[in-house]
Design an enzyme around this catalytic site. Structure first.
Site, PDB file in Angstrom:
ATOM      1  N   GLY A  15       0.843  -1.206   0.000  1.00  0.00           N
ATOM      2  CA  GLY A  15       0.000   0.000   0.000  1.00  0.00           C
ATOM      3  C   GLY A  15       0.869   1.243   0.000  1.00  0.00           C
ATOM      4  O   GLY A  15       1.840   1.322   0.750  1.00  0.00           O
ATOM      5  N   ARG A  76       1.011  -5.030  -5.022  1.00  0.00           N
ATOM      6  CA  ARG A  76       1.127  -6.180  -4.124  1.00  0.00           C
ATOM      7  C   ARG A  76       1.299  -7.371  -5.061  1.00  0.00           C
ATOM      8  O   ARG A  76       0.330  -7.870  -5.617  1.00  0.00           O
ATOM      9  CB  ARG A  76      -0.139  -6.334  -3.268  1.00  0.00           C
ATOM     10  CG  ARG A  76      -0.444  -5.129  -2.369  1.00  0.00           C
ATOM     11  CD  ARG A  76      -1.544  -5.463  -1.388  1.00  0.00           C
ATOM     12  NE  ARG A  76      -2.148  -4.289  -0.772  1.00  0.00           N
ATOM     13  CZ  ARG A  76      -1.688  -3.671   0.317  1.00  0.00           C
ATOM     14  NH1 ARG A  76      -0.606  -4.105   0.896  1.00  0.00           N
ATOM     15  NH2 ARG A  76      -2.314  -2.616   0.820  1.00  0.00           N
ATOM     16  N   ASP A 107       4.962  -4.665   6.057  1.00  0.00           N
ATOM     17  CA  ASP A 107       5.347  -6.023   6.476  1.00  0.00           C
ATOM     18  C   ASP A 107       5.292  -7.054   5.341  1.00  0.00           C
ATOM     19  O   ASP A 107       6.174  -7.903   5.224  1.00  0.00           O
ATOM     20  CB  ASP A 107       4.551  -6.480   7.699  1.00  0.00           C
ATOM     21  CG  ASP A 107       3.047  -6.409   7.504  1.00  0.00           C
ATOM     22  OD1 ASP A 107       2.598  -5.881   6.472  1.00  0.00           O
ATOM     23  OD2 ASP A 107       2.314  -6.891   8.388  1.00  0.00           O
ATOM     24  N   THR A 130       4.417   2.783   5.460  1.00  0.00           N
ATOM     25  CA  THR A 130       3.032   2.322   5.566  1.00  0.00           C
ATOM     26  C   THR A 130       2.289   3.264   6.501  1.00  0.00           C
ATOM     27  O   THR A 130       2.853   3.678   7.524  1.00  0.00           O
ATOM     28  CB  THR A 130       2.928   0.873   6.101  1.00  0.00           C
ATOM     29  OG1 THR A 130       1.573   0.643   6.538  1.00  0.00           O
ATOM     30  CG2 THR A 130       3.842   0.599   7.276  1.00  0.00           C
ATOM     31  N   ASP A 132       0.057   2.435   8.422  1.00  0.00           N
ATOM     32  CA  ASP A 132      -0.426   1.698   9.601  1.00  0.00           C
ATOM     33  C   ASP A 132       0.467   1.810  10.838  1.00  0.00           C
ATOM     34  O   ASP A 132       0.022   1.533  11.944  1.00  0.00           O
ATOM     35  CB  ASP A 132      -0.591   0.208   9.263  1.00  0.00           C
ATOM     36  CG  ASP A 132      -1.793  -0.056   8.380  1.00  0.00           C
ATOM     37  OD1 ASP A 132      -2.533   0.900   8.079  1.00  0.00           O
ATOM     38  OD2 ASP A 132      -1.998  -1.217   7.978  1.00  0.00           O
ATOM     39  N   ASP A 134       2.700  -0.151  11.836  1.00  0.00           N
ATOM     40  CA  ASP A 134       2.639  -1.434  12.549  1.00  0.00           C
ATOM     41  C   ASP A 134       3.918  -2.258  12.420  1.00  0.00           C
ATOM     42  O   ASP A 134       3.864  -3.484  12.447  1.00  0.00           O
ATOM     43  CB  ASP A 134       1.436  -2.247  12.044  1.00  0.00           C
ATOM     44  CG  ASP A 134       1.497  -2.503  10.544  1.00  0.00           C
ATOM     45  OD1 ASP A 134       2.335  -1.878   9.854  1.00  0.00           O
ATOM     46  OD2 ASP A 134       0.709  -3.323  10.057  1.00  0.00           O
ATOM     47  N   ARG A 176      -5.043  -2.171   9.161  1.00  0.00           N
ATOM     48  CA  ARG A 176      -5.492  -3.543   8.906  1.00  0.00           C
ATOM     49  C   ARG A 176      -5.436  -4.408  10.160  1.00  0.00           C
ATOM     50  O   ARG A 176      -6.373  -5.110  10.485  1.00  0.00           O
ATOM     51  CB  ARG A 176      -4.634  -4.158   7.794  1.00  0.00           C
ATOM     52  CG  ARG A 176      -5.229  -5.422   7.237  1.00  0.00           C
ATOM     53  CD  ARG A 176      -4.310  -6.152   6.276  1.00  0.00           C
ATOM     54  NE  ARG A 176      -3.126  -5.414   5.927  1.00  0.00           N
ATOM     55  CZ  ARG A 176      -2.732  -5.195   4.684  1.00  0.00           C
ATOM     56  NH1 ARG A 176      -3.446  -5.608   3.698  1.00  0.00           N
ATOM     57  NH2 ARG A 176      -1.598  -4.551   4.454  1.00  0.00           N
TER      58      ARG A 176
END
Ligand code: F6P
Length: 327
Positions: A15, A76, A107, A130, A132, A134, A176
């Site tokens: 993403g 992706r 990731d 990203t 996120d 994360d 996500r």
């Protein structure tokens, strides 16, 4: 340890995130600074397999520091998950004389990078890009700050109409598997509650928060919902609340991909610049199979294995603060 590379390729994968362009620029300019050849790979790992390469110089990356998205495009890649795909990628990049790779992504991208690096002994460094946030091994990922700012800009607007009509809004933000954007935007927008994977909020706790708000004469409310929360789909959560509180006017807004676009904030531009330089300098000292990150203002290199398997730390203090302030 690898010997210093002579030809570095850079790609963006997964993403997209605001600030990826700033990171590409930093990689290209620092490679040029250290007199290395540098190539841009289009479409992430798809382009690595297809040989969709272009040699870049410092002028190729002018005027992109402030641009959202990624001019190298992103994907992706399913093919890169296969041994045939990776074999083709290795053969194409070797034929082009590329001896090191910088992967800007999240990731999923680093999982691919780890396998590829171990399979073919390719020197690879990751740059965390990203929204996120994360990834373990960095306090912030590129794009997270911009996405959070976009989210609160939207929530502020929702707040206006929620207040005019005394409504309860459930607002879904991205993430996500994590609640970083959710928690930060909840605090920054004064939301009543935040539902995210990390706080295991129950319906009972949610009901209590809404009842308490009613008792405190708080008639318009925002609840921020991380898309990856464990309580359920936002529309199902809204249905539960509508059944329990039939007198409330409850609306749902999903912010979606608008959080992925826009000009990066100062924070993301500076972070991307630091990490792009750190990635190139990491390659020059022989590092590989690691992600460049910044923790406590220091550049650190974390093995891909850890970056993708260990959980990024969500500060419980922020959860506590949110509880106190929504009284
Ligand atoms: O990983 C970044 C992210 O924006 C997540 O927050 C979200 O779940 C996902 O990507 C959406 O992916 P796509 O753009 O492929 O739909």
């Amino acid at each position: 340890m690898h010997k210093a590379p002579s030809h570095i390729a850079v790609l963006t994968s997964g993403g997209d995130a605001p600030g990826m362009n700033a990171a590409i620029r930093a990689v290209v300019r620092s490679a040029v600074y250290y007199e290395k050849k540098v190539t841009g790979v289009y479409n992430g790992y798809e382009g690595l397999i297809d040989g969709n390469y272009e040699e870049l110089n410092s002028r190729s990356v002018k005027y992109i520091l402030n641009q959202g998205g990624t001019f190298l495009k992103s994907a992706r890649s399913q093919r890169f998950r296969t041994t045939e795909g990776r074999k083709e990628a290795y053969s194409k990049m070797s034929a082009a004389g590329i001896d090191a790779l910088i992967v800007i992504g999240g990731d999923g991208s680093f999982t691919g990078a780890k396998i590829f690096s171990e399979e073919y002994n390719v020197q690879i460094i990751g740059v965390p890009g990203t929204i996120d946030n994360d990834l373990y091994g960095t306090d912030f990922t590129i794009g997270y700050d911009t996405a959070s700012n976009t989210a609160i800009e939207c929530i502020d607007k929702i707040r206006d109409t929620a207040s005019s009509h005394d409504r309860l809004f459930l607002v879904e933000v991205m993430g996500r598997d994590s609640g970083f954007i959710a928690l930060r935007s909840a605090i920054a927008s004064g939301a009543l509650e935040v539902i995210m994977p990390e706080n295991n909020l129950t319906f009972d706790q949610l009901y209590q928060a809404i009842e308490k708000a009613g008792k405190n004469k708080k008639f318009s409310n925002i609840i921020v919902v991380a898309e990856g929360n464990k309580l359920g789909n936002i529309f199902e959560i809204a249905d539960h609340l509508k059944t329990k509180f039939s007198h409330l006017d409850i609306k749902v807004t999903i912010l979606g991909h608008l959080q992925r676009g826009g000009s990066p904030t100062v924070f993301d531009r500076v972070l991307a610049s630091k990490l792009g330089v750190a990635a190139v300098e990491g390659l020059l000292i022989g590092r590989s199979n690691v992600m460049a990150g910044i923790m406590n203002n220091q550049v650190i290199y974390t093995p891909f294995e850890e970056a993708i398997t260990r959980r990024a730390y969500i500060n419980p203090e922020l959860i506590r603060i949110n509880k106190i302030l929504t009284i």
